[in-house]
Design a protein around this motif. Structure first.
Motif: not given
Length: 87
Positions: A2, A18, A21-22, A26, A69-72, A78-79
């Motif tokens: 993230y 970065q 973990e979410h 957060e 945002y989440e980096k896939t 990236t999303k």
């Protein structure tokens, strides 16, 4: 992974750190948001979990916005929040 991205006053490029973990991402997002709401200038120090040794110190009075945002890893991209013109 993230990404927590900070927009700074008088800077065209955002800075980011970065988190793996979410929940950790957060918590950092809420910490930065809380510093923005207080409105009193103070130094905020952040570190990156992906790049060891990457540290960032910023004066909260120079922060304009924060986003998460989440980096896939699967797609290699990236999303990011917002709209996308890609199909």
């Amino acid at each position: 992974m993230y990404v927590i991205e900070l927009a700074l006053r008088m800077s065209p490029m955002p800075v980011s750190v970065q988190r793996k973990e979410h929940d950790s991402a957060e918590a950092l997002y809420q910490q930065v948001r809380s510093a923005l709401e207080q409105g009193q200038p103070r130094l905020l120090e952040l570190c990156c979990e992906k790049v060891e040794g990457k540290r960032l110190s910023v004066l909260t009075s120079d922060l304009l916005a924060v986003q998460i945002y989440e980096k896939t890893a699967a797609s290699g991209g990236t999303k990011r929040p917002g709209f996308s013109f890609e199909a």
